[in-house]
Write an enzyme that holds these catalytic residues in place. Sequence first.
Site, short mmCIF file in Angstrom:
data_model
loop_
_atom_site.label_atom_id
_atom_site.label_comp_id
_atom_site.label_asym_id
_atom_site.label_seq_id
_atom_site.Cartn_x
_atom_site.Cartn_y
_atom_site.Cartn_z
N LYS A 1 0.84 -1.21 0.00
CA LYS A 1 0.00 0.00 0.00
C LYS A 1 0.87 1.26 0.00
CE LYS A 1 -1.96 -1.41 3.71
NZ LYS A 1 -2.78 -1.63 4.91
N THR B 1 -7.79 9.98 7.79
CA THR B 1 -7.51 8.66 7.21
C THR B 1 -7.40 7.58 8.29
OG1 THR B 1 -5.16 9.22 7.26
CG2 THR B 1 -6.31 9.59 5.17
N GLY C 1 -8.15 4.39 9.95
CA GLY C 1 -8.82 3.15 9.55
C GLY C 1 -8.81 2.84 8.06
N THR C 2 -7.99 3.55 7.29
CA THR C 2 -7.98 3.27 5.84
C THR C 2 -7.51 1.84 5.54
OG1 THR C 2 -5.81 4.33 5.77
CG2 THR C 2 -7.66 5.64 4.99
N GLY C 3 -6.45 1.41 6.24
CA GLY C 3 -5.91 0.08 5.97
C GLY C 3 -6.91 -1.01 6.34
N CYS C 4 -7.61 -0.82 7.47
CA CYS C 4 -8.61 -1.81 7.93
C CYS C 4 -9.74 -1.90 6.91
CB CYS C 4 -9.20 -1.40 9.28
SG CYS C 4 -7.97 -1.06 10.54
N1 LIG Z 1 -4.57 10.53 1.14
C1 LIG Z 1 -4.95 9.46 0.42
N2 LIG Z 1 -5.59 9.62 -0.77
C2 LIG Z 1 -5.98 8.56 -1.50
N3 LIG Z 1 -5.76 7.29 -1.14
C3 LIG Z 1 -5.12 7.05 0.02
C4 LIG Z 1 -4.68 8.13 0.87
N4 LIG Z 1 -4.10 7.58 1.99
C5 LIG Z 1 -4.17 6.25 1.84
N5 LIG Z 1 -4.76 5.91 0.66
C6 LIG Z 1 -5.05 4.56 0.16
O1 LIG Z 1 -5.77 3.90 1.19
C7 LIG Z 1 -5.44 2.52 1.21
C8 LIG Z 1 -4.92 2.16 2.59
O2 LIG Z 1 -3.54 2.53 2.63
P1 LIG Z 1 -2.70 3.05 3.86
O3 LIG Z 1 -1.28 3.02 3.39
O4 LIG Z 1 -3.27 4.33 4.34
O5 LIG Z 1 -2.99 1.93 4.90
P2 LIG Z 1 -2.56 1.83 6.40
O6 LIG Z 1 -1.37 2.69 6.66
O7 LIG Z 1 -2.43 0.38 6.70
O8 LIG Z 1 -3.79 2.42 7.18
P3 LIG Z 1 -4.08 2.35 8.79
O9 LIG Z 1 -3.95 3.75 9.28
O10 LIG Z 1 -5.46 1.86 8.90
O11 LIG Z 1 -3.06 1.45 9.40
C9 LIG Z 1 -4.46 2.33 0.04
O12 LIG Z 1 -5.16 2.00 -1.12
C10 LIG Z 1 -3.83 3.70 -0.09
O13 LIG Z 1 -3.27 3.87 -1.39
C1 LIG Z 2 -7.89 -1.88 16.77
C2 LIG Z 2 -7.11 -1.21 15.70
N1 LIG Z 2 -6.71 -1.94 14.63
C3 LIG Z 2 -6.00 -1.35 13.64
C4 LIG Z 2 -5.68 -0.03 13.70
C5 LIG Z 2 -4.85 0.60 12.59
O1 LIG Z 2 -5.49 1.58 11.93
C6 LIG Z 2 -6.11 0.72 14.84
N2 LIG Z 2 -5.84 2.04 14.97
N3 LIG Z 2 -6.82 0.09 15.81
#
Ligand SMILES: Nc1ncnc2c1ncn2[C@@H]1O[C@H](COP(=O)(O)OP(=O)(O)OP(=O)(O)O)[C@@H](O)[C@H]1O
Ligand SMILES: Cc1ncc(CO)c(N)n1
Length: 270
Positions: free
Chosen positions: A173, A206, A208-211
């Site tokens: 990602k 952003t 929770g984007t990864g979740c």
């Molecule tokens: N500012 C943004 N604009 C558009 N897409 C984004 C942006 N930030 C993240 N993404 C997209 O969101 C998705 C999740 O990616 P991200 O790298 O943010 O995950 P993460 O770091 O695991 O998130 P978390 O904070 O939940 O751990 C990917 O498809 C990424 O390309």
């Molecule tokens: C419980 C939990 N899982 C994953 C993340 C990562 O976004 C968070 N902030 N909290």
Amino acid sequence: MKKVLSIAGSDCSGGAGIQADLKTFSAHGVFGMSVITSVVAENTFRVIETQDVKPDIIEKQIEAVFEDLPPEAVKIGMLACREGMLAVAKKLKEWQPSNIVIDPVMYAKNGAALMDPDSIDTLIADVIPLADMVTPNIPEAEKMAGFEIRNEEDIKKAAEIIHEMGCQSVLMKGGHSENTNEATDILFDGTDFYYFSSPRIQTKNTHGTGCTYSSAIAANLANGLPVQKAVEQAKAYITTAITHSLDIGKGNGPTHHFYDVYKNGLQEAL
Ligand SMILES: Nc1ncnc2c1ncn2[C@@H]1O[C@H](COP(=O)(O)OP(=O)(O)OP(=O)(O)O)[C@@H](O)[C@H]1O
Ligand SMILES: Cc1ncc(CO)c(N)n1
């Protein structure tokens, strides 16, 4: 209706973890279920404290779900410690579900640790090989692959190293590469690399984007989409969810989920 299980931590503030996963499942029209691995006292700007659920209860939750409602896909999020990882790995080896998507959560957006760094060897040896797809962000991929990622070549090299750990595919990602105008993710299936790009949205909201993203992929796989299509549609979903993220709380606000956005496109929903 297809059933999807999230094995993850609870975010009481509702933006990440199990809560984000269940909202994403509902928006995709699948029946969501949850096995809680850890209870996290957190909000949009800080993590106050974490209490891990005992491995025995993690195992029993998984047993309760699988003996009655076997899911078509499983998303795995926060696994805080070695014992929890081993409990999850043991039960998944026993039940052998399809479509396992692992988001190797290590830190919250504000930098707080959600995984004991000493348990990374167990994550790699016992959990990653179970995955159909692993979805690390850049800092997580660096920890797993063991080197600093500076450019696209490094991203591909790290994807190959993580694939060698025994998973079927790796989705790197690009949300953390903030010096580009695009948010690009790179999928490696052991043979080829596939790119998924969207315009980068200028927002701090952003949480929770990864979740959300890994849950959308799991839901799409449960609904029968092939791997590349599942990622493509999940990318569209997360982009819309970030575009309409909520400016609530004092820190990083959460992404937005609603069924009509997924179903009909945004114009019709509004
Ligand atoms: N500012 C943004 N604009 C558009 N897409 C984004 C942006 N930030 C993240 N993404 C997209 O969101 C998705 C999740 O990616 P991200 O790298 O943010 O995950 P993460 O770091 O695991 O998130 P978390 O904070 O939940 O751990 C990917 O498809 C990424 O390309
Ligand atoms: C419980 C939990 N899982 C994953 C993340 C990562 O976004 C968070 N902030 N909290």
